[in-house]
Design a protein around this motif. Structure first.
Motif, PDB file in Angstrom:
ATOM      1  N   ILE A 129       1.963 -29.119 -16.810  1.00  0.00           N
ATOM      2  CA  ILE A 129       2.503 -29.948 -15.735  1.00  0.00           C
ATOM      3  C   ILE A 129       3.945 -29.559 -15.449  1.00  0.00           C
ATOM      4  O   ILE A 129       4.367 -29.441 -14.285  1.00  0.00           O
ATOM      5  CB  ILE A 129       2.418 -31.448 -16.110  1.00  0.00           C
ATOM      6  N   LYS A 130       4.699 -29.334 -16.505  1.00  0.00           N
ATOM      7  CA  LYS A 130       6.098 -28.959 -16.329  1.00  0.00           C
ATOM      8  C   LYS A 130       6.216 -27.589 -15.671  1.00  0.00           C
ATOM      9  O   LYS A 130       7.089 -27.361 -14.819  1.00  0.00           O
ATOM     10  CB  LYS A 130       6.797 -28.970 -17.682  1.00  0.00           C
ATOM     11  N   GLY A 150      -0.688 -36.642 -15.040  1.00  0.00           N
ATOM     12  CA  GLY A 150       0.457 -36.604 -15.939  1.00  0.00           C
ATOM     13  C   GLY A 150       0.188 -35.896 -17.246  1.00  0.00           C
ATOM     14  O   GLY A 150       1.093 -35.755 -18.068  1.00  0.00           O
ATOM     15  N   LYS A 151      -1.027 -35.447 -17.481  1.00  0.00           N
ATOM     16  CA  LYS A 151      -1.375 -34.772 -18.729  1.00  0.00           C
ATOM     17  C   LYS A 151      -2.133 -33.488 -18.431  1.00  0.00           C
ATOM     18  O   LYS A 151      -2.893 -33.410 -17.459  1.00  0.00           O
ATOM     19  CB  LYS A 151      -2.240 -35.684 -19.610  1.00  0.00           C
ATOM     20  N   ARG A 194       6.102 -38.087 -26.120  1.00  0.00           N
ATOM     21  CA  ARG A 194       7.400 -38.373 -25.551  1.00  0.00           C
ATOM     22  C   ARG A 194       7.876 -37.284 -24.599  1.00  0.00           C
ATOM     23  O   ARG A 194       8.912 -37.452 -23.961  1.00  0.00           O
ATOM     24  CB  ARG A 194       8.432 -38.546 -26.679  1.00  0.00           C
ATOM     25  N   VAL A 195       7.201 -36.171 -24.547  1.00  0.00           N
ATOM     26  CA  VAL A 195       7.623 -35.092 -23.670  1.00  0.00           C
ATOM     27  C   VAL A 195       6.536 -34.812 -22.660  1.00  0.00           C
ATOM     28  O   VAL A 195       5.378 -35.164 -22.837  1.00  0.00           O
ATOM     29  CB  VAL A 195       7.938 -33.811 -24.482  1.00  0.00           C
ATOM     30  N   MET A 196       6.930 -34.149 -21.596  1.00  0.00           N
ATOM     31  CA  MET A 196       5.982 -33.818 -20.548  1.00  0.00           C
ATOM     32  C   MET A 196       5.070 -32.679 -20.991  1.00  0.00           C
ATOM     33  O   MET A 196       5.505 -31.765 -21.675  1.00  0.00           O
ATOM     34  CB  MET A 196       6.752 -33.428 -19.293  1.00  0.00           C
TER      35      MET A 196
END
Length: 588
Positions: free
Chosen positions: A152-153, A196-197, A146-148
């Motif tokens: 990536i963040k 995205g991962k 559910r979180v990034m």
């Protein structure tokens, strides 16, 4: 000796960076860019130590995996991003193994784990206590989805900071730094791509990340003014919010425009069919006549449409799903502009076993005397909800079919999936209209009455309740005998006249239908009619498969490019894409 000097320089630079930019990081934290300052500092120190190890090895290598799985970073993950719906102020015991182990140790040695075993758990080494680590991973995994991902963040945070420094830097000075930051931004964006991962990041992405961090440290030393940086970041935020607002308005306008515009392929198809129709001899332009089209014992359907392709799908899907198509009679009502094209289509492709009749509304004897156009004052005169005569002729069904007792109205944006014979067995209980009702607020098709009716008007507020169940056009069973007895067409005209003097409703034919058939509607089975496929993308596939009729109500019709792609399959299987006219008009 050289290695010792190199390590010393890196340590000094790290301490300088933390002492100068700690206020900046706190301000970033208050603006939502960094959730946990302590985790951020620890992470920077670990990155610097990693750089020292890589320089000793003589080359760039991907960071050690254990560093990024350290439990000290868990608060950063658990806090999450506010737009992802993860609450940061709620404690999560499963995400902090160290605290859990300490608590277990204090509880009179229930675990019986030594300090070495705690270290093994923290670093993720799997030995005799590997089972405990596995349990922790299973607990964290649902929340991690559910979180990034952290890396990536981090990269996105770096891009934001780099762009802030670019806007903050003066063009005349520090040209070398400006060029370096621009280069780092391009490199990092290219390395990230659409990933995205963290697990999908390449080694090059981690290298670009470290290079960006070095450039940001240089910028922090050159521009240590925290208040100016905060103002610049605040201005960037305001500009971004304004840009998003403008783009949303443009998107809404373009979607509405696309929904009102006839696609070039459909216009081409209509022109070709019209030319073919007028090339026929006058006696060949008529569909085979059959007196049974007025037989009240048959199952009569009516469609009001100016779209030849949509009409063909409604007719084909209804006949294909029928158990006894020989009892079906279709009535298509259109205008003089599209009468030739629709007639020609069904001359070339008559429905199997069923009867069909095409009506030109301009040929109705009563049309010029009874039909009263609505008032478009205060509304967009180009909006078909207010200008389309075909959209409002449904309120004159007893005049169009004076010898029929019951009829089913289908909108031209529906697809029939199951036999509709049961609609003729519905107990109307003395009501005029049969429709699927939506009384639940969580239903995506639910509309509050006060959103479309002006209940602040004394007359409207007295006659209509805001708590009444709503219904929609699309699949409606009408008892024409009861309609005539209650003279509901006259009721409709009265509301229409009142609406010309003062605002009583807000959108097209649906509010007028609610007012005309108020307390005259009986509910149908919910599985009979599933609507929302033209605006809501979250309808369950199970509900669509079980529905007798699916309805593409809304702007995103299945024949438009803006239609919801995953719903188009149900509509496309009834389109004859191998037809020469469709191929010539590039309808695919």
């Amino acid at each position: 000796m050289k290695q010792f000097r190199r390590r010393t320089r890196i340590c000094i630079l790290s301490l300088l960076f933390l002492s100068v930019c700690a206020p900046i990081l706190l301000l970033y934290e208050s603006k939502g860019f960094i959730e946990d300052l302590s985790s951020f500092k620890g992470r920077r120190e670990l990155l610097n130590l990693n750089l020292v190890k890589q320089e000793e090895g003589g080359g760039l290598r991907e960071p050690i995996l254990n560093v990024y799985r350290d439990v000290n970073f868990d608060p950063l993950v658990s806090s999450g991003s506010p737009d992802l719906g993860v609450k940061s102020d709620e404690p999560d015991e499963n995400n902090d193994i160290t605290k859990r182990n300490e608590g277990d140790t204090d509880a009179k040695g229930n675990n019986g784990q030594s300090q070495d075993e705690k270290i093994m758990l923290t670093s993720g080494i799997k030995g005799e206590v590997g089972h405990a680590t596995l349990v922790h991973d299973q607990d964290v995994q649902p929340q991690a989805r559910r979180v990034m991902d952290k890396k990536i963040k981090e990269m996105k945070d770096q891009l934001i900071r780099a762009k802030a420094y670019l806007n903050f830097a003066l063009p005349a000075g520090n040209t070398h730094l400006i060029k370096e930051l621009r280069l780092r931004i391009k490199e990092l964006e290219r390395a990230m791509g659409d990933v995205g991962k963290d697990s999908d990041l390449s080694r090059r992405a981690f290298q670009r990340m470290r290079a960006m961090e070095n450039s940001l440290q240089k910028a922090a030393r050159i521009y240590p003014d925290c208040s100016s940086m905060v103002k610049k970041l605040r201005a960037m935020t305001n500009n971004a919010e304004e840009l998003v607002r403008v783009q949303k308005e443009q998107e809404s306008f373009l979607v509405q425009l696309a929904g009102r515009t006839t696609p070039k392929g459909l216009h081409c198809l209509s022109m070709r069919l019209t030319a073919e129709y007028f090339a026929l001899n006058p006696e060949e332009r008529k569909l085979p006549s059959n007196p049974d089209v007025h037989d009240s014992n048959l199952h009569h359907f009516v469609v009001f449409s100016d779209n030849v392709l949509a009409c063909s799908v409604v007719v084909d899907s209804t006949v294909s799903a029928a158990m006894d198509p020989g009892k079906i009679v279709f009535h298509v009502v259109t205008d003089s502009l599209n009468f030739a094209a629709i007639s020609m289509w069904f001359i070339l492709h008559p429905p199997k076993h069923a009867l069909i009749q095409i009506h030109n509304m301009d040929n109705f004897d009563w049309f010029s005397t009874k039909y009263d156009p609505p008032n478009t004052n205060g509304h967009d005169s180009q909006d078909p909800r207010y200008t389309s005569t075909l959209n409002l002729l449904r309120f004159y069904l007893p005049d169009i079919f004076p010898v029929l007792n019951k009829i089913v109205l289908l909108d031209h944006d529906v697809v029939v999936q199951k036999d509709l014979t049961r609609l003729w067995r519905v107990n109307m209980m003395g009501k005029v209209n049969g429709a699927v009702k939506t009384c639940q607020g969580h239903d995506p098709s639910f509309r509050r009455v006060d959103l479309l009716l002006n209940l602040s008007d004394p007359m409207v507020g007295k006659r209509f309740s805001n708590k009444a169940c709503v219904w929609a056009f699309g699949v409606n069973v009408f008892d024409l005998q009861e309609w005539r007895k209650r003279n509901l067409t006259n009721v409709y005209n009265q509301y229409l006249q009142l609406g010309k003097n003062k605002p009583m409703w807000k959108a097209g034919s649906l509010p007028l239908g609610w007012m005309t058939f108020y307390n005259q509607t009986t509910g149908l089975d919910q599985k009979c009619h599933v609507h929302g496929l033209g605006y809501h993308s979250g309808i369950k596939q199970e509900d669509i498969e079980n529905a007798a009729v699916i309805h593409y109500d809304g702007v995103m019709k299945p024949w438009l490019d803006i239609g919801i792609e995953k719903y188009k399959t149900y509509w496309r299987k009834h389109v004859q894409f191998n037809h020469p006219y469709l191929q010539q008009c590039n309808i695919t």
